[in-house]
Enzyme design. Structure first.
Site, PDB file in Angstrom:
ATOM      1  N   ARG A 151       1.040  -0.757  -0.294  1.00 30.30           N
ATOM      2  CA  ARG A 151      -0.160  -0.145  -0.107  1.00 30.30           C
ATOM      3  C   ARG A 151       1.030   1.288  -0.165  1.00 30.30           C
ATOM      4  O   ARG A 151       1.713   1.297   0.685  1.00 30.30           O
ATOM      5  CB  ARG A 151      -0.755  -0.319   1.195  1.00 30.30           C
ATOM      6  CG  ARG A 151      -1.909  -1.071   1.198  1.00 30.30           C
ATOM      7  CD  ARG A 151      -3.224  -0.362   0.239  1.00 30.30           C
ATOM      8  NE  ARG A 151      -4.549  -1.245   0.381  1.00 30.30           N
ATOM      9  CZ  ARG A 151      -4.032  -2.319  -0.831  1.00 30.30           C
ATOM     10  NH1 ARG A 151      -3.572  -1.970  -1.730  1.00 30.30           N
ATOM     11  NH2 ARG A 151      -6.035  -2.276  -0.825  1.00 30.30           N
ATOM     12  N   HIS A 183       0.927   0.105 -10.407  1.00 31.66           N
ATOM     13  CA  HIS A 183      -0.452  -0.666  -9.325  1.00 31.66           C
ATOM     14  C   HIS A 183      -1.033  -2.035  -9.842  1.00 31.66           C
ATOM     15  O   HIS A 183      -2.726  -2.240 -10.483  1.00 31.66           O
ATOM     16  CB  HIS A 183      -1.208   0.242  -9.051  1.00 31.66           C
ATOM     17  CG  HIS A 183      -1.848  -0.532  -7.345  1.00 31.66           C
ATOM     18  ND1 HIS A 183      -2.044   0.474  -6.340  1.00 31.66           N
ATOM     19  CD2 HIS A 183      -1.703  -1.764  -6.538  1.00 31.66           C
ATOM     20  CE1 HIS A 183      -2.684   0.105  -5.740  1.00 31.66           C
ATOM     21  NE2 HIS A 183      -2.197  -1.253  -5.624  1.00 31.66           N
ATOM     22  N   GLU A 234      -2.682   8.153  -5.455  1.00 26.98           N
ATOM     23  CA  GLU A 234      -2.031   7.298  -7.098  1.00 26.98           C
ATOM     24  C   GLU A 234      -2.885   7.640  -8.244  1.00 26.98           C
ATOM     25  O   GLU A 234      -4.766   7.999  -7.937  1.00 26.98           O
ATOM     26  CB  GLU A 234      -2.732   5.671  -5.972  1.00 26.98           C
ATOM     27  CG  GLU A 234      -2.341   5.108  -7.406  1.00 26.98           C
ATOM     28  CD  GLU A 234      -2.555   3.416  -7.380  1.00 26.98           C
ATOM     29  OE1 GLU A 234      -1.520   2.720  -6.709  1.00 26.98           O
ATOM     30  OE2 GLU A 234      -3.564   2.876  -6.999  1.00 26.98           O
TER      31      GLU A 234
END
Length: 374
Positions: A277, A325, A306
């Site tokens: 994370r 990601h 993000e």
């Protein structure tokens, strides 16, 4: 936009970012809706962004759901579409707040897109009797593979080598280039769940690494089975770790867990990889540690915010291997995640407890919206 709905009335949803996928009994495409075998209606299911694999959409539709996709980050638009919806699936990094849940007066269940639930207000869902489900174990193989790949990319100077071969600059600079081996190194892992334990297994048995782990909540049996030495103190583990891997759940305890102080405790020329994370680590501090020469390299797959701002220094740092990601986004895993989400949503709408409830109390509490099975 879909043609006629199940009730025979033409349905209109405003906004180009909303698409009615339809449900079993109707196929919605470029032409008119066409009738097929009718299923028992499960009501409207809203997907905040498309599922990772269209198989999930298909399963929902075949199960009797009226599927609506919202392809927008506009929370007000989502609130509007939630009118009359019985289920919501949300794709990271979109965030399901208390306000959004309040708009879903008929919501029975909210599904994450993966394992993490930090983008959903769990207490607000529980207060309203809305069940939240996640998907456990599907990231074990893809994220562990991606993590090992990032470790090796940093150790072997893969980015430099790729660029240098393409532009011709590598051939005169490869003598004396610092390239290191993974074999036999000591690796410290933060978070020894499904993913962390699989990373440990791959590194221990594939590269003869000594593996340490910091996870105050893991069952010690898992550590023994993975051949890992559990460390009670993170700050005691860091000076021993040639490689630091971050794969914890995001909680109040793990948020900002790795700051400049923790990075300074790592041995010189250590490698840091975060496939967990983004909020676990201070990326400004990571960039500074790389620039100072204290760290050898890094690999990053998760960010906060993000995506990172366009001018964040980490994006132009040649010592960092970056990916958007996607550590868990293999074809195999995304298919299984989509199937898991569709299956759990349909189970909840049928009044059956799904396999992976996050807030089980919401299902049995006084305000539970659990459908009563006939």
């Amino acid at each position: 936009m879909c043609g006629e709905g199940a009730n025979g009335k033409r349905r209109t949803v405003t906004g180009k970012s909303v698409e009615n996928v339809g449900r079993q009994g109707y196929h919605c495409g470029a032409g008119e809706a066409t009738r097929s075998t009718k299923a028992v209606s499960k009501g409207k299911v809203v997907l905040w962004r498309s599922m990772y694999d269209p198989a999930g959409h298909t399963l929902l539709a075949e199960g009797g759901a009226d599927v609506v996709v919202v392809d927008s980050s506009n929370a007000d638009e989502v609130k509007q579409v939630l009118h009359g919806a019985r289920a919501l699936w949300v794709r990271t990094p979109e965030r399901v707040t208390a306000d959004i849940l309040e708009a879903g007066k008929e919501l029975v269940v909210v599904s994450t897109s993966g394992f993490g639930t930090d983008n959903i207000d769990i207490p607000a869902a529980t207060e309203r009797g809305i069940l939240v489900v996640n998907h456990q174990g599907f990231g074990r193989v893809p994220v562990s593979e991606h993590t090992v790949m990032m470790i090796l990319a940093a150790a072997k100077q893969l980015l430099w080598g790729d660029k240098g071969v393409r532009d011709g600059s590598a051939w005169g600079k490869r003598s004396g280039l610092p390239i290191v081996e993974l074999e036999g190194k000591t690796v410290g892992i933060v978070g020894l769940g499904y993913i962390g334990s699989e990373i440990a297994r791959k590194l221990k048995y594939g590269f003869n690494c000594a593996v340490l782990a910091y996870d105050p909540y893991v069952n010690p049996r898992i550590a023994r089975l993975a051949g890992v030495k559990l460390m009670a103190d993170l700050h005691a583990m860091l000076p021993l770790s040639h490689i630091l891997v971050l794969v914890p759940e995001l909680t109040a305890e793990t948020r900002n867990l790795i700051t400049a102080r923790e990075l300074a405790l790592l041995p010189k020329d250590a490698i840091v990889v975060n496939t967990g994370r983004g909020q676990v680590i201070d990326y400004d501090a990571l960039n500074s540690s790389l620039d100072s020469g204290h760290l050898f390299g890094a690999g990053v797959d998760a960010y906060y915010p993000e995506p990172l701002p366009p001018h964040h220094p980490l994006l132009s740092n040649p010592k960092v291997t970056l990916s958007p990601h996607i550590a868990g986004a293999t074809s195999e895993a995304t298919l299984e995640l989509a199937r898991s989400a569709a299956t759990q949503i349909l189970a909840a709408l049928d009044g059956t407890m799904p396999p992976f409830p996050v807030n089980r109390g919401a299902w049995d509490g006084a305000r539970s919206r659990r459908p009563r099975r006939r």
